[in-house]
Motif scaffolding. Structure first.
Motif, short mmCIF file in Angstrom:
data_model
loop_
_atom_site.label_atom_id
_atom_site.label_comp_id
_atom_site.label_asym_id
_atom_site.label_seq_id
_atom_site.Cartn_x
_atom_site.Cartn_y
_atom_site.Cartn_z
N THR A 1 0.71 -0.97 -0.09
CA THR A 1 0.11 -0.26 -0.17
C THR A 1 1.03 0.84 0.20
OG1 THR A 1 -1.49 -0.93 1.54
CG2 THR A 1 -1.72 0.77 1.29
N VAL A 2 1.20 1.92 -0.88
CA VAL A 2 1.85 3.49 -1.51
C VAL A 2 0.74 4.54 -1.44
CG1 VAL A 2 3.26 4.04 -2.63
CG2 VAL A 2 3.30 2.07 -2.13
N ASN A 3 0.98 5.56 -1.02
CA ASN A 3 0.20 6.62 -1.14
C ASN A 3 0.82 7.89 -1.50
OD1 ASN A 3 -1.60 8.43 -1.25
ND2 ASN A 3 -1.11 9.45 1.36
N ASN A 4 0.70 8.06 -2.75
CA ASN A 4 1.30 9.29 -3.77
C ASN A 4 0.01 10.89 -3.05
OD1 ASN A 4 3.29 7.92 -4.11
ND2 ASN A 4 2.15 6.81 -5.72
N SER A 5 0.11 10.95 -1.88
CA SER A 5 -0.91 12.07 -2.71
C SER A 5 -0.10 13.62 -2.22
CB SER A 5 -1.34 12.08 -1.36
OG SER A 5 -1.54 13.47 -0.49
N SER A 6 -1.22 13.89 -4.23
CA SER A 6 -0.81 14.98 -4.28
C SER A 6 -1.08 16.50 -3.51
CB SER A 6 -1.20 15.49 -5.47
OG SER A 6 -2.48 15.53 -5.50
N SER A 7 -1.21 16.11 -2.20
CA SER A 7 -1.97 17.54 -1.71
C SER A 7 -0.74 18.08 -0.59
CB SER A 7 -2.88 16.59 -0.12
OG SER A 7 -2.68 17.91 0.41
N PRO A 8 -0.76 19.20 -0.97
CA PRO A 8 0.74 19.78 -0.05
C PRO A 8 1.01 19.84 1.18
CG PRO A 8 -1.21 21.53 -0.98
CD PRO A 8 -1.52 20.48 -1.76
N ARG A 9 -0.96 20.15 2.10
CA ARG A 9 -0.78 19.94 3.76
C ARG A 9 -0.86 18.28 3.96
NH1 ARG A 9 -5.80 18.55 5.31
NH2 ARG A 9 -7.36 18.30 4.41
N GLY A 10 -0.76 17.16 2.49
CA GLY A 10 -0.67 15.97 3.83
C GLY A 10 0.96 15.27 3.35
N PRO A 11 1.62 14.74 4.04
CA PRO A 11 2.44 14.28 2.99
C PRO A 11 2.80 12.45 2.69
CG PRO A 11 2.07 13.23 5.79
CD PRO A 11 1.09 14.13 4.62
N ASN A 12 3.60 12.30 1.67
CA ASN A 12 3.75 11.76 0.85
C ASN A 12 3.69 10.14 1.51
OD1 ASN A 12 3.59 12.14 -2.34
ND2 ASN A 12 5.29 13.18 -1.15
N PHE A 13 2.44 8.91 1.63
CA PHE A 13 3.01 7.83 2.48
C PHE A 13 3.27 6.88 1.79
CE2 PHE A 13 0.33 9.87 5.74
CZ PHE A 13 0.72 9.00 6.88
N ILE A 14 4.09 6.06 2.21
CA ILE A 14 5.32 5.14 1.66
C ILE A 14 4.43 3.51 2.58
CG2 ILE A 14 7.34 3.59 1.24
CD1 ILE A 14 7.93 6.40 -0.50
N GLU A 15 3.79 2.87 2.01
CA GLU A 15 3.40 1.86 3.88
C GLU A 15 2.93 0.64 2.91
OE1 GLU A 15 -0.01 3.18 4.75
OE2 GLU A 15 -0.97 1.74 5.92
N GLY A 16 3.48 -0.01 4.20
CA GLY A 16 3.82 -1.76 3.80
C GLY A 16 4.39 -2.22 2.42
N ILE A 17 5.03 -2.21 1.83
CA ILE A 17 6.86 -2.27 1.22
C ILE A 17 6.87 -4.09 2.44
CG2 ILE A 17 8.35 -2.46 0.19
CD1 ILE A 17 6.08 -0.65 -1.14
N SER A 18 7.18 -4.91 1.33
CA SER A 18 7.48 -6.26 2.12
C SER A 18 7.86 -6.71 1.50
CB SER A 18 6.32 -6.49 2.95
OG SER A 18 6.92 -8.32 3.31
N LYS A 19 9.21 -7.53 1.79
CA LYS A 19 10.38 -8.11 1.06
C LYS A 19 10.38 -7.57 -0.58
CE LYS A 19 9.31 -12.45 3.52
NZ LYS A 19 8.33 -13.86 4.04
#
Length: 423
Positions: free
Chosen positions: A299-317
């Motif tokens: 699960t990865v989030n590449n949010s374009s919102s300037p008020r929210g961070p980019n999430f890099i989540e759940g990367i495994s192996k």
């Protein structure tokens, strides 16, 4: 102060805002220091006299104080006063403030504005949102750090236990955290405004007034703006100050208080409606402000919102690379990644690494701050202005940092090679 006929009274009919008000994430995520003498739980009772003492040390034209004055006023060590200044420089809202662009050797001589310092000190009492409890938390209490006295965010689970128990759903979302921060500010806004206000003739709250200049110091914790929009000065959103003469008389603090409370309530209502829509929609629907995409079954989030961070989540192996064109905004959160190698090769302002294990994480130049928290057996390779390491185990750090790493909480078997070294 005499109020003009054209100025609406927010107490009876709050003026509509052109955008929702939001808390600034940076001071709440990177600006809290585990120094007991900086945590005031009695509102203005102690901070009021401290503000007056700080002002007595400052110039009337700049209101700036140096580390020596801060140390004496707060009864802390010179090293702690310097750490306080360095932290404020990393989370300050005003890019025009000389402290933001100061070299490490210049921070002490430049000092900090007293009113920025007072707002910073007030929010040191903030506690981050706790995850929901785990049914077997007692079983893991002996093998993983318990909740920190200074940081209420830590789970009783280790990163691997968190991943294996499928407890990610119990972690606060961006919307949860934003609502928690807004609720805290809503509760304490009156005290914060009183610390920024001046007293005129009369007694009680009715005698407190705020100038546009003092009002802008609330930009440390608030801003107006939406996705893709430019952040606007607080005073330009307030009907009392917008497009007004800079020499305009101050506005009653009570009116500003009512107006801000109205805006906070509107945002909280919007967050609640958004959460309700999510619950009533497909069970897999993400937060509307946190769009997710599947990458390598992660699960990865590449949010374009300037008020929210980019999430890099759940990367495994797996190996994972993100370059400048892959990210929007200047903030990244790497969350719950395991047994992987991650390359975040983009210029950033802030970065957070949380709940990762058995991973190597390479972070491209981070202009402000990195926070590494609740990780085990993670190698972090990074260049940054500063880094905070909290409640980690068996981690190795290869750092190029301008300021000495801040290591707090319950850490075990940390190793590192840094330009300043790990304690």
């Amino acid at each position: 102060m005499a109020e003009t006929d054209e100025t609406p009274s927010p107490a009876t009919k709050p003026s509509p805002s052109p955008a929702y008000i939001h808390p600034r994430r940076e001071p709440f995520e990177h600006g809290l220091l585990p120094i007991p003498k900086l945590i005031f739980t009695d509102g203005t009772q102690t901070l009021g006299p401290i503000k007056d003492k700080l002002l007595s040390f400052s110039s009337e034209s700049t209101y700036r104080v140096n580390p020596e004055s801060i140390a004496e006023s707060l009864q802390i060590s010179p090293d702690q006063a310097q750490l306080l200044l360095e932290t404020i420089a990393c989370v300050l809202h005003s890019v025009s403030d000389p402290l933001v662009t100061a070299k490490p050797s210049e921070i002490g001589s430049i000092g900090v504005n007293v009113f920025d310092l007072v707002v910073f000190l007030y929010i040191q009492s903030y506690k981050r949102l706790l995850p929901k409890g785990h049914k077997d938390s007692a079983a893991v209490a002996d093998v993983w750090p318990s909740t920190s006295a200074f940081d209420g965010f830590l789970s009783a689970l280790s990163p691997l236990q968190l991943a294996r128990s499928n407890s990610r759903r119990n972690m606060p979302s961006q919307s949860d955290e934003e609502a928690h921060q807004l609720s805290y500010l809503q509760k304490h806004l009156g005290n914060i405004l009183s610390l920024l206000s001046e007293s005129v003739e009369g007694d009680g709250e009715e005698s407190l007034v705020l100038s546009a200049e003092k009002f802008e110091h609330l930009g440390f914790i608030f801003y107006f703006g939406e996705k893709g929009s430019e952040k606007i000065l607080l005073s330009q959103n307030a009907p009392f100050f917008a497009n007004s003469d800079p020499n305009m008389p101050a506005v009653p603090a009570a009116q500003l208080h009512d107006w801000l409370l109205h805006n906070i309530a509107s945002t909280l209502e919007h967050i609640t409606e958004r959460a309700s829509a999510k619950e009533n929609g497909p069970t897999s629907a993400p937060d509307q402000d946190v769009p997710l995409a599947d990458v390598s079954a992660s699960t990865v989030n590449n949010s374009s919102s300037p008020r929210g961070p980019n999430f890099i989540e759940g990367i495994s192996k797996t190996s994972y690379v993100r370059k400048p064109n892959d990210l929007k905004g200047s903030s990244v959160k790497v969350v719950n990644c395991h047994e992987s190698v991650l390359y975040i090769l983009a210029p950033l302002t802030y970065a957070t690494v949380y709940g990762c294990s058995d991973a190597t994480i390479v972070l491209g130049a981070v202009g402000k701050a990195i926070r590494v928290e609740h990780c085990e057996r993670v190698h972090v390779i990074a260049a940054a202005k500063r880094i905070c390491i909290a409640n980690c185990r068996e981690c190795v750090f290869f750092l190029g940092v301008n300021q000495a790493p801040l290591v707090v909480g319950d850490n075990h078997k940390l190793q590192g090679d840094s330009s300043h070294g790990l304690p």
